[in-house]
Write a protein that holds these residues in place. Sequence first.
Motif, PDB file in Angstrom:
ATOM      1  N   THR A 143       7.632 -17.109 -16.892  1.00  0.00           N
ATOM      2  CA  THR A 143       6.771 -18.461 -17.172  1.00  0.00           C
ATOM      3  C   THR A 143       7.017 -19.328 -15.722  1.00  0.00           C
ATOM      4  O   THR A 143       6.037 -19.895 -15.216  1.00  0.00           O
ATOM      5  CB  THR A 143       7.016 -19.127 -18.383  1.00  0.00           C
ATOM      6  OG1 THR A 143       6.728 -18.220 -19.580  1.00  0.00           O
ATOM      7  CG2 THR A 143       5.950 -20.449 -18.715  1.00  0.00           C
ATOM      8  N   THR A 177       8.713 -26.291 -18.011  1.00  0.00           N
ATOM      9  CA  THR A 177       8.175 -25.788 -16.914  1.00  0.00           C
ATOM     10  C   THR A 177       6.730 -26.425 -16.811  1.00  0.00           C
ATOM     11  O   THR A 177       6.194 -26.599 -15.769  1.00  0.00           O
ATOM     12  CB  THR A 177       7.897 -24.163 -17.368  1.00  0.00           C
ATOM     13  OG1 THR A 177       9.006 -23.476 -17.331  1.00  0.00           O
ATOM     14  CG2 THR A 177       7.128 -23.582 -16.182  1.00  0.00           C
ATOM     15  N   TYR A 178       6.305 -26.859 -18.007  1.00  0.00           N
ATOM     16  CA  TYR A 178       4.804 -27.281 -17.873  1.00  0.00           C
ATOM     17  C   TYR A 178       4.910 -28.925 -17.106  1.00  0.00           C
ATOM     18  O   TYR A 178       4.195 -29.287 -16.351  1.00  0.00           O
ATOM     19  CB  TYR A 178       4.185 -27.676 -19.219  1.00  0.00           C
ATOM     20  CG  TYR A 178       3.204 -26.586 -19.775  1.00  0.00           C
ATOM     21  CD1 TYR A 178       3.671 -25.289 -19.916  1.00  0.00           C
ATOM     22  CD2 TYR A 178       1.728 -26.721 -20.056  1.00  0.00           C
ATOM     23  CE1 TYR A 178       2.863 -24.182 -20.422  1.00  0.00           C
ATOM     24  CE2 TYR A 178       1.001 -25.568 -20.369  1.00  0.00           C
ATOM     25  CZ  TYR A 178       1.349 -24.612 -20.425  1.00  0.00           C
ATOM     26  OH  TYR A 178       0.761 -23.674 -21.086  1.00  0.00           O
ATOM     27  N   TYR A 179       6.038 -29.615 -17.660  1.00  0.00           N
ATOM     28  CA  TYR A 179       6.517 -30.936 -17.195  1.00  0.00           C
ATOM     29  C   TYR A 179       6.569 -30.741 -15.756  1.00  0.00           C
ATOM     30  O   TYR A 179       6.056 -31.614 -14.986  1.00  0.00           O
ATOM     31  CB  TYR A 179       7.713 -31.362 -17.847  1.00  0.00           C
ATOM     32  CG  TYR A 179       7.939 -32.635 -17.632  1.00  0.00           C
ATOM     33  CD1 TYR A 179       7.318 -33.906 -18.122  1.00  0.00           C
ATOM     34  CD2 TYR A 179       8.854 -33.051 -16.431  1.00  0.00           C
ATOM     35  CE1 TYR A 179       7.432 -35.125 -17.893  1.00  0.00           C
ATOM     36  CE2 TYR A 179       9.005 -34.346 -16.370  1.00  0.00           C
ATOM     37  CZ  TYR A 179       8.606 -35.461 -16.986  1.00  0.00           C
ATOM     38  OH  TYR A 179       8.727 -36.675 -16.547  1.00  0.00           O
ATOM     39  N   SER A 215       9.100 -23.560 -21.968  1.00  0.00           N
ATOM     40  CA  SER A 215       7.658 -23.895 -21.568  1.00  0.00           C
ATOM     41  C   SER A 215       7.641 -25.249 -21.431  1.00  0.00           C
ATOM     42  O   SER A 215       6.749 -25.673 -20.524  1.00  0.00           O
ATOM     43  CB  SER A 215       6.983 -23.493 -22.862  1.00  0.00           C
ATOM     44  OG  SER A 215       6.866 -22.109 -23.020  1.00  0.00           O
ATOM     45  N   CYS A 216       8.066 -26.162 -22.334  1.00  0.00           N
ATOM     46  CA  CYS A 216       7.798 -27.506 -22.099  1.00  0.00           C
ATOM     47  C   CYS A 216       8.134 -27.980 -20.608  1.00  0.00           C
ATOM     48  O   CYS A 216       7.742 -28.815 -19.850  1.00  0.00           O
ATOM     49  CB  CYS A 216       8.394 -28.456 -23.156  1.00  0.00           C
ATOM     50  SG  CYS A 216       7.669 -27.832 -24.864  1.00  0.00           S
ATOM     51  N   ARG A 221       0.943 -28.916 -24.055  1.00  0.00           N
ATOM     52  CA  ARG A 221      -0.087 -29.859 -24.223  1.00  0.00           C
ATOM     53  C   ARG A 221      -0.388 -30.443 -25.558  1.00  0.00           C
ATOM     54  O   ARG A 221      -1.022 -31.389 -25.632  1.00  0.00           O
ATOM     55  CB  ARG A 221      -1.295 -29.252 -23.256  1.00  0.00           C
ATOM     56  CG  ARG A 221      -1.202 -29.144 -22.075  1.00  0.00           C
ATOM     57  CD  ARG A 221      -1.681 -30.098 -21.187  1.00  0.00           C
ATOM     58  NE  ARG A 221      -1.331 -30.058 -19.747  1.00  0.00           N
ATOM     59  CZ  ARG A 221      -0.557 -30.446 -18.952  1.00  0.00           C
ATOM     60  NH1 ARG A 221       0.449 -31.536 -19.506  1.00  0.00           N
ATOM     61  NH2 ARG A 221      -0.499 -30.461 -17.563  1.00  0.00           N
ATOM     62  N   THR A 256       0.614 -24.871 -27.184  1.00  0.00           N
ATOM     63  CA  THR A 256       1.170 -24.783 -25.673  1.00  0.00           C
ATOM     64  C   THR A 256       1.838 -26.290 -25.805  1.00  0.00           C
ATOM     65  O   THR A 256       1.156 -27.162 -26.581  1.00  0.00           O
ATOM     66  CB  THR A 256       0.064 -24.874 -24.444  1.00  0.00           C
ATOM     67  OG1 THR A 256      -0.706 -26.063 -24.753  1.00  0.00           O
ATOM     68  CG2 THR A 256      -0.796 -23.755 -24.707  1.00  0.00           C
ATOM     69  N   SER A 293       2.742 -18.243 -23.102  1.00  0.00           N
ATOM     70  CA  SER A 293       4.072 -18.176 -22.847  1.00  0.00           C
ATOM     71  C   SER A 293       4.853 -17.338 -24.201  1.00  0.00           C
ATOM     72  O   SER A 293       4.343 -17.641 -25.225  1.00  0.00           O
ATOM     73  CB  SER A 293       4.768 -19.296 -22.544  1.00  0.00           C
ATOM     74  OG  SER A 293       4.059 -19.988 -21.616  1.00  0.00           O
ATOM     75  N   ASP A 316      -0.319 -28.093 -15.065  1.00  0.00           N
ATOM     76  CA  ASP A 316      -0.986 -26.834 -15.425  1.00  0.00           C
ATOM     77  C   ASP A 316      -2.349 -27.550 -15.245  1.00  0.00           C
ATOM     78  O   ASP A 316      -3.061 -27.935 -16.229  1.00  0.00           O
ATOM     79  CB  ASP A 316      -0.721 -26.583 -16.906  1.00  0.00           C
ATOM     80  CG  ASP A 316      -1.660 -25.442 -17.344  1.00  0.00           C
ATOM     81  OD1 ASP A 316      -1.533 -25.433 -18.515  1.00  0.00           O
ATOM     82  OD2 ASP A 316      -1.812 -24.667 -16.441  1.00  0.00           O
ATOM     83  N   PHE A 338       4.136 -20.227 -12.834  1.00  0.00           N
ATOM     84  CA  PHE A 338       3.945 -21.645 -12.617  1.00  0.00           C
ATOM     85  C   PHE A 338       4.257 -22.162 -11.445  1.00  0.00           C
ATOM     86  O   PHE A 338       3.585 -22.771 -10.439  1.00  0.00           O
ATOM     87  CB  PHE A 338       4.414 -22.588 -13.693  1.00  0.00           C
ATOM     88  CG  PHE A 338       3.709 -22.896 -14.784  1.00  0.00           C
ATOM     89  CD1 PHE A 338       2.932 -24.060 -15.054  1.00  0.00           C
ATOM     90  CD2 PHE A 338       3.619 -22.124 -15.833  1.00  0.00           C
ATOM     91  CE1 PHE A 338       2.227 -24.228 -15.877  1.00  0.00           C
ATOM     92  CE2 PHE A 338       2.982 -22.257 -16.990  1.00  0.00           C
ATOM     93  CZ  PHE A 338       2.202 -23.344 -17.067  1.00  0.00           C
TER      94      PHE A 338
END
Lengths: 72, 364
Positions: B38, B354-356, B351-352, B326, B324, B58, B360, B42
Motif C-alpha cells: 500500500t 498512508t492515506y494521510y 492504511s490511514c 476516507r 477506506t 488495501s 489519494d 501510494f
Amino acid sequence: MCLAIPALIKSIDGQQAEVDIEGITRDASLQLTPEAKVGDYVLLHTGYAISVIDPAEAEETLKLLQELSEAS
Amino acid sequence: MKFVNEYRDPELGKKLLDRIHKRSRKPARLMEFCGGHTVAIFKHGLRQLLPENIEMLSGPGCPVCVTASADLDRAIALGSLPDVIITSFGDMVRVPGSRSSLQKAKAEGADVRIVYSAQDALTIARDNQDKSIIFIGIGFETTAPTIAASILQAEQEKLNNYYVLSLHKVCPPIMKAILDMGEVNLGGIICPGHVSVIIGSHPYQFIADEYKIACAVSGFEPLDILLAVDRLVEQIESGQPKVEIAYRRGVKPEGNQPAIRLMETVFEIGEANWRGIGVVPASGLQIKAKYERFDALKNFNIDPGPTLEPKGCICGSILRGVSTPRDCRLFGGTCTPENPVGPCMVSSEGSCATYYHYGDSHGR
Ligand code: SF4
C-alpha cells in the motif's frame, strides 16, 4: 513491518555476518540463510537475512519487463 | 542501490502502464494484502496511473494494525510487573490499547525499550540478568522465524530471563477468512512479497483453485508492482487464475525451507485474535510446550482488564477491505499520525497513515 532491503555480505563469522547497505555496515544473523556466502546479496529483515537474492532471476525479471513493455 | 534502482526505471514503468491500459478490459478489484505494498503504491502514485476499471483495495497485511486491543492490553499489563523490561518494535509502542499504550506506560515508569531486532532483545537480556526481558512478538511469517531463532539462541546460551509474548499471525488463513466473509468481491490479490520469501507461493494455490481469484507475489519497487498487476490483468482477462511469482529474485515457490523448519521447531499453529476480524482458528503461532519457559503468557500472571475498542475508529472494516480511511469521520481531524486514535494511523504501513501522508487524489 515486513520490510526487507538488499544488503551485501562483507564477512562471515559463524552465524553472524557483516553486511553493507549503501556504505553503512551492519550486523546480520545468517540463522535463516545458512547457505549465504561472502559477496552474496541478502534481503535483510530486522537484523536477519531472510533470503539470498538470486542474481540470475533478477536479470530474468528485467528481461521479462523489457519484453512485456515491447510487446504492449 | 543494487536490486532496487533497476526496478525503478520510469521509462520502463510508463511502457508497462501502457501495456496494462491496452490489455485491461474487465472491471477488476485487486487487493494488495501487504501494508508495505500500500505504501509503495501510494508513494509512487501508481493508483492514479492504473486504468479506471482497476480498483485497488488495501488488505489486512499490517501486523501492528491487526494486533487486537486485548493482546495490546496484555503487553501493557506485562510491562507493569516489577523487574520486567518490555522490548518491542517501534510502531507498536504508540498503539493505543483499551486504557493506555506502551508509550504511556513508559512515561508512567514502565521499562519499555524499542528494538530493531530480536537480536537486540537478546543483548538486553544478557546485560540485565536480574530482570525479565519480554519481547512483544508481532509479525507475520516474515518475522516469526527470526523470533524462533532468538528463542533457540536463548536456549543455547542458557539465557533464562528471555520471554516472548507471541502474537504472531500467518497470512493464508486470514486471506481465506476474508474471502469467506464475502464482503469484498476480488478479481486478484497481490500476495505479500516478504511473507512469501519464507512460505513460498504454494500456500496461495487454493485461492486460484477454489476461489478462482488471480494471484501474483510482488516485490516492493514500482516495476515489481506493475509486473504483478500486469500478471493479474493477464490472468483476469484470460479467465485463468493461477499463482505467479513476480518477485523471483527473492521468492522461490517452495519458500525458505531452513526458516520454515526453525518456525516449526518453536511454534505451533493456534488461533489468533485479529483486530476487526476476531478470533480466527489456525491463523496464529503459539510457542510449543517444549519451549514453554520462553512463553510470556505461561510464566507471568496478569489481568489485562476488560477490552475497550477506540470509539469511532473503523480500522477493523478498513483491514477487511470493506471501508477506506476516507470513510472514517475521525480521519485527519481527531485522528492524525501525531494523535492517533487507532493502530491504522500509528503504523507507518497502516492504511490511514498512508492515506494521510500520500493523499489519494482519486478518492478511491
Ligand atoms: S482514521 Fe484513525 S480512527 Fe479512523 S479508522 Fe483510521 S485509525 Fe481508526
